[in-house]
Design a protein around this motif. Structure first.
Motif, PDB file in Angstrom:
ATOM      1  N   ILE A  90     -12.657  41.720 -72.929  1.00 51.84           N
ATOM      2  CA  ILE A  90     -13.454  42.929 -73.140  1.00 51.84           C
ATOM      3  C   ILE A  90     -13.031  44.062 -72.203  1.00 51.84           C
ATOM      4  O   ILE A  90     -12.919  45.223 -72.615  1.00 51.84           O
ATOM      5  N   ALA A  91     -12.790  43.727 -70.948  1.00 53.60           N
ATOM      6  CA  ALA A  91     -12.413  44.770 -69.976  1.00 53.60           C
ATOM      7  C   ALA A  91     -11.127  45.467 -70.413  1.00 53.60           C
ATOM      8  O   ALA A  91     -10.996  46.692 -70.308  1.00 53.60           O
ATOM      9  N   TRP A  92     -10.169  44.688 -70.917  1.00 53.49           N
ATOM     10  CA  TRP A  92      -8.909  45.270 -71.383  1.00 53.49           C
ATOM     11  C   TRP A  92      -9.134  46.101 -72.637  1.00 53.49           C
ATOM     12  O   TRP A  92      -8.547  47.176 -72.800  1.00 53.49           O
ATOM     13  N   ILE A  93     -10.018  45.621 -73.529  1.00 50.85           N
ATOM     14  CA  ILE A  93     -10.300  46.337 -74.773  1.00 50.85           C
ATOM     15  C   ILE A  93     -10.885  47.713 -74.480  1.00 50.85           C
ATOM     16  O   ILE A  93     -10.519  48.713 -75.097  1.00 50.85           O
ATOM     17  N   VAL A  94     -11.816  47.758 -73.511  1.00 51.10           N
ATOM     18  CA  VAL A  94     -12.443  49.034 -73.149  1.00 51.10           C
ATOM     19  C   VAL A  94     -11.394  50.022 -72.654  1.00 51.10           C
ATOM     20  O   VAL A  94     -11.445  51.217 -72.948  1.00 51.10           O
ATOM     21  N   GLN A  95     -10.388  49.520 -71.917  1.00 54.35           N
ATOM     22  CA  GLN A  95      -9.343  50.404 -71.391  1.00 54.35           C
ATOM     23  C   GLN A  95      -8.463  50.969 -72.499  1.00 54.35           C
ATOM     24  O   GLN A  95      -7.816  52.002 -72.310  1.00 54.35           O
ATOM     25  N   LEU A  96      -8.428  50.319 -73.655  1.00 56.27           N
ATOM     26  CA  LEU A  96      -7.596  50.804 -74.758  1.00 56.27           C
ATOM     27  C   LEU A  96      -8.051  52.160 -75.270  1.00 56.27           C
ATOM     28  O   LEU A  96      -7.300  52.852 -75.952  1.00 56.27           O
ATOM     29  N   THR A  97      -9.291  52.517 -74.974  1.00 56.34           N
ATOM     30  CA  THR A  97      -9.813  53.805 -75.442  1.00 56.34           C
ATOM     31  C   THR A  97      -9.559  54.936 -74.449  1.00 56.34           C
ATOM     32  O   THR A  97      -9.897  56.083 -74.724  1.00 56.34           O
TER      33      THR A  97
ATOM     34  N   PHE B 165      -4.300  60.827 -76.446  1.00 55.85           N
ATOM     35  CA  PHE B 165      -4.128  59.661 -77.305  1.00 55.85           C
ATOM     36  C   PHE B 165      -4.206  58.391 -76.466  1.00 55.85           C
ATOM     37  O   PHE B 165      -3.580  58.303 -75.404  1.00 55.85           O
ATOM     38  N   SER B 166      -4.987  57.436 -76.939  1.00 59.04           N
ATOM     39  CA  SER B 166      -5.122  56.145 -76.263  1.00 59.04           C
ATOM     40  C   SER B 166      -4.285  55.104 -77.008  1.00 59.04           C
ATOM     41  O   SER B 166      -3.747  55.356 -78.086  1.00 59.04           O
ATOM     42  N   TRP B 167      -4.211  53.895 -76.424  1.00 58.43           N
ATOM     43  CA  TRP B 167      -3.513  52.809 -77.108  1.00 58.43           C
ATOM     44  C   TRP B 167      -4.186  52.489 -78.438  1.00 58.43           C
ATOM     45  O   TRP B 167      -3.530  52.147 -79.424  1.00 58.43           O
ATOM     46  N   ARG B 168      -5.521  52.582 -78.473  1.00 60.34           N
ATOM     47  CA  ARG B 168      -6.237  52.337 -79.733  1.00 60.34           C
ATOM     48  C   ARG B 168      -5.806  53.337 -80.798  1.00 60.34           C
ATOM     49  O   ARG B 168      -5.574  52.957 -81.961  1.00 60.34           O
ATOM     50  N   ASP B 169      -5.682  54.620 -80.414  1.00 61.41           N
ATOM     51  CA  ASP B 169      -5.247  55.642 -81.365  1.00 61.41           C
ATOM     52  C   ASP B 169      -3.851  55.322 -81.905  1.00 61.41           C
ATOM     53  O   ASP B 169      -3.596  55.417 -83.107  1.00 61.41           O
ATOM     54  N   ILE B 170      -2.952  54.932 -80.999  1.00 60.44           N
ATOM     55  CA  ILE B 170      -1.574  54.629 -81.406  1.00 60.44           C
ATOM     56  C   ILE B 170      -1.551  53.444 -82.370  1.00 60.44           C
ATOM     57  O   ILE B 170      -0.845  53.461 -83.390  1.00 60.44           O
ATOM     58  N   ILE B 171      -2.332  52.400 -82.065  1.00 58.34           N
ATOM     59  CA  ILE B 171      -2.374  51.209 -82.921  1.00 58.34           C
ATOM     60  C   ILE B 171      -2.947  51.553 -84.289  1.00 58.34           C
ATOM     61  O   ILE B 171      -2.432  51.106 -85.326  1.00 58.34           O
TER      62      ILE B 171
END
Length: 253
Positions: A70-77, A88-94
Motif C-alpha cells: 500500500i505504501a508503494w501504491i500511494v507513492q505512485l500518485t 505526471f505520476s507513475w500511475r498516469d504513465i501506466i
C-alpha cells in the motif's frame, strides 16, 4: 488485518464500506474480463479456458501483492515529472501506456474482423496466429494496468486492509465464474465481438484521458456500455425470432 476483521464483526458502517467496495471492484473488473474474453477466444478451443483461468488468477495475485504494498501504491500518485503544464505520476504513465495498448489492440482486432485477409499494412500478422504465451503476456500487461487502477480506487474508498482484501477476492471470484459464459456468448454472437472491441477502445481512451488528468466519471462510461449492450441484446432477440419464423429449409441455408 485482524483489526479490520474485528471492525467487520462490530461496525455496521464497515459492512456498508465492504458492499460498496465489492460493487466497485466488480464493475472495474468488467474491463479486465472483456479483454481476457476477447483475447482468449483467439486461441484454439482446447486452451481457451486455461488461458482465462491463468489470466484471472494472475489478476488476483497482482491485486493481493499490490494490497501488501500500500505504501508503494500511494507513492505512485506522486508527480515524478512535469509536461504540458501538469505533473505526471507513475500511475498516469501506466494508465496512458495501458490505454494506448488497448486502443491499438482493439483497432487491430476490428481491422481483422472486417478484413480477415492479411494485407500489406501495419496489421499484417493475422489475429488468429496468436499463441498461448503471447496471449498470457498481453493479459499480464493489462492485468497490471487494471490491478493498479483497482487498488488505487480501493485505497481511496477505505483504509481497512481486510475490507480491501475481501472485496478484491470476491470481485475476482465473480470474474472467474463469469469468464467462460461471457466468452462463449461473445463467440456465439459475431456482432457482440465488434461491440466488445468497441468497449475496449472506449476503455482505452478513458485510461488515456485519466492519465492526462481529464477525469471521466466511470458512471457515464458504464452507463453507455450498458445501454449499448441492451440494444445489442434486443437485436439478438429480434434476429433469433425472425430466424425462428423462417421455413426449416431457409434456416439450414
Amino acid at each position: 488485518m485482524l483489526e479490520g476483521l474485528a471492525a467487520l464483526a462490530s461496525e455496521p458502517t464497515a459492512w456498508v464500506a465492504l458492499a460498496t467496495l465489492v460493487a466497485m471492484e466488480v464493475v472495474l473488473g468488467v474491463d479486465n474480463l472483456i479483454f481476457i474474453s476477447v483475447l482468449s477466444n483467439k486461441l484454439r478451443e482446447g486452451i481457451r479456458v486455461r488461458a482465462r483461468r491463468i489470466g484471472i488468477g494472475l489478476a488476483l495475485i497482482m491485486r493481493l501483492i499490490l494490497l501488501a504494498s500500500i505504501a508503494w501504491i500511494v507513492q505512485l500518485t506522486e508527480p515524478i515529472f512535469a509536461a504540458f503544464g501538469r505533473g505526471f505520476s507513475w500511475r498516469d504513465i501506466i494508465l496512458i501506456a495501458g490505454g494506448l495498448f488497448l486502443v491499438w489492440k482493439a483497432t487491430k482486432e476490428i481491422h481483422h474482423t472486417l478484413d480477415p485477409t492479411p494485407g500489406d499494412d501495419m496489421f499484417d500478422a493475422p489475429a488468429a496466429s496468436l499463441g498461448f504465451a503471447a496471449a498470457i503476456g498481453q493479459i499480464i500487461l493489462l492485468d497490471i494496468v487494471f490491478s493498479i487502477d483497482s487498488i488505487i480506487t480501493a485505497v481511496g474508498m477505505t483504509d481497512n486492509i481486510a475490507i480491501m482484501v475481501i472485496a478484491v477476492v470476491v470481485a475476482v471470484t465473480v470474474m472467474m465464474f463469469a469468464a467462460t459464459p461471457l466468452a462463449d456468448f461473445i463467440e456465439r454472437n459475431p456482432t457482440v465481438v465488434m461491440l466488445a472491441l468497441s468497449f475496449l477502445m472506449l476503455i482505452g481512451t478513458t485510461l488515456i484521458a485519466e492519465g492526462f488528468g481529464a477525469h471521466v466519471p466511470k458512471g457515464y462510461v458504464y452507463a453507455a456500455m450498458a445501454f449499448s449492450a441492451l440494444v445489442e441484446s434486443l437485436n439478438i432477440i429480434a434476429r433469433r425470432r425472425a430466424q425462428a419464423r423462417l421455413p426449416e429449409a431457409a434456416r439450414e441455408q
